[in-house]
Write an enzyme that holds these catalytic residues in place. Structure first.
Site, PDB file in Angstrom:
ATOM      1  N   ASP A 142      68.295  17.047  41.091  1.00  0.00           N
ATOM      2  CA  ASP A 142      67.389  16.440  42.058  1.00  0.00           C
ATOM      3  C   ASP A 142      66.691  15.290  41.335  1.00  0.00           C
ATOM      4  O   ASP A 142      66.711  15.215  40.097  1.00  0.00           O
ATOM      5  CB  ASP A 142      66.388  17.492  42.542  1.00  0.00           C
ATOM      6  CG  ASP A 142      65.343  16.919  43.469  1.00  0.00           C
ATOM      7  OD1 ASP A 142      65.705  16.122  44.360  1.00  0.00           O
ATOM      8  OD2 ASP A 142      64.152  17.254  43.296  1.00  0.00           O
ATOM      9  N   ASP A 176      63.197  13.379  42.390  1.00  0.00           N
ATOM     10  CA  ASP A 176      61.734  13.430  42.324  1.00  0.00           C
ATOM     11  C   ASP A 176      61.254  14.769  41.787  1.00  0.00           C
ATOM     12  O   ASP A 176      61.646  15.834  42.290  1.00  0.00           O
ATOM     13  CB  ASP A 176      61.131  13.175  43.709  1.00  0.00           C
ATOM     14  CG  ASP A 176      61.370  11.756  44.186  1.00  0.00           C
ATOM     15  OD1 ASP A 176      61.370  10.840  43.346  1.00  0.00           O
ATOM     16  OD2 ASP A 176      61.561  11.556  45.398  1.00  0.00           O
ATOM     17  N   ASP A 206      63.075  21.269  41.677  1.00  0.00           N
ATOM     18  CA  ASP A 206      61.673  21.661  41.564  1.00  0.00           C
ATOM     19  C   ASP A 206      61.093  22.146  42.881  1.00  0.00           C
ATOM     20  O   ASP A 206      60.116  22.895  42.890  1.00  0.00           O
ATOM     21  CB  ASP A 206      60.829  20.487  41.074  1.00  0.00           C
ATOM     22  CG  ASP A 206      60.734  19.384  42.130  1.00  0.00           C
ATOM     23  OD1 ASP A 206      59.605  19.004  42.497  1.00  0.00           O
ATOM     24  OD2 ASP A 206      61.783  18.902  42.603  1.00  0.00           O
TER      25      ASP A 206
END
Length: 221
Positions: free
Chosen positions: A10, A12, A169
């Site tokens: 991922d 961000d 996250d």
């Protein structure tokens, strides 16, 4: 390396530790539009969603795609302006990417971010050249928590899903990785290790992750 494996990241909150800047931008955007939003709601319900799903959430209806894109770009202009002076790769990331490339591991980005933010982040952080493939929200029909982005990344890399590891996250993205049938490393920039206990491994950044970590998670040689 006898088995071809892949590590899909991922963007961000994973490749860069930028979520505080995103939150600030969303809060500023929502205040201007008289949309109620606080930090807790963002992390619980919005972190990891694509632009369309985010605007649908805010306006409690199916927002026209052109309007959703335009509104999201308003927010992204705010975000890019405040984050640019601070942008840098996550701790341990560059060293890990270098070592994985040397081992022949396939590398990809799988993100809900719009293409402009992908270019902004990868280019300004100086890490684009490490990745074999980049999959963003514009390339799939369903955003996270649907598994489409990670399945598309595996397909483009030519690596079976059972040989793929995802670094995520956000709860939405973690669900996407798990639903894709991949091993998921939870990066604790948005949530605590306890909150990410349903992932296969939790880490604050990439300083403790290595090629051997991936091999052990996948159970390959």
């Amino acid at each position: 390396m006898s088995t071809q494996i892949a590590f899909i990241f991922d963007m961000d909150g994973v490749l860069v530790d930028n979520l505080e800047f995103h939150v600030t931008a969303w809060l500023e955007f929502c205040a201007d539009k008289n949309i109620p939003l606080n930090r807790e709601e963002f992390f619980q319900n919005l972190n990891g969603k694509n632009a369309q799903d985010t605007m649908n959430y805010f306006f409690k209806r199916e927002v026209e795609p052109e309007l959703a894109h335009a509104l999201n770009e308003e927010k992204e202009v705010i975000y890019r302006s405040i984050y640019l002076p601070h942008i840098k790769p996550a701790n341990g990331l560059v060293e890990l990417l270098e070592s994985l490339k040397a081992k022949g591991v396939k590398l990809a980005v799988g993100t809900s971010a719009p293409p402009a933010n992908v270019d902004f982040t990868l280019d300004n952080a100086g890490i684009r050249h490490y990745f074999d493939e980049i999959v963003d929200a514009s390339m799939v029909k369903h955003g996270k928590p649907a598994p489409d982005i990670y399945l598309k990344a595996a397909e483009k890399l030519g690596v079976p899903i059972e040989h793929c590891v995802v670094a995520e996250d956000a709860m939405q993205g973690i669900q996407a990785g798990l639903s894709a049938g991949m091993k998921v490393i939870g990066i604790t920039t948005s949530h605590t290790a306890e909150e990410l206990a349903h992932t296969h491994l939790q880490a604050p950044d990439f300083t403790t992750i290595s090629y051997d970590t991936l091999v052990e998670l996948l159970g390959v040689e």
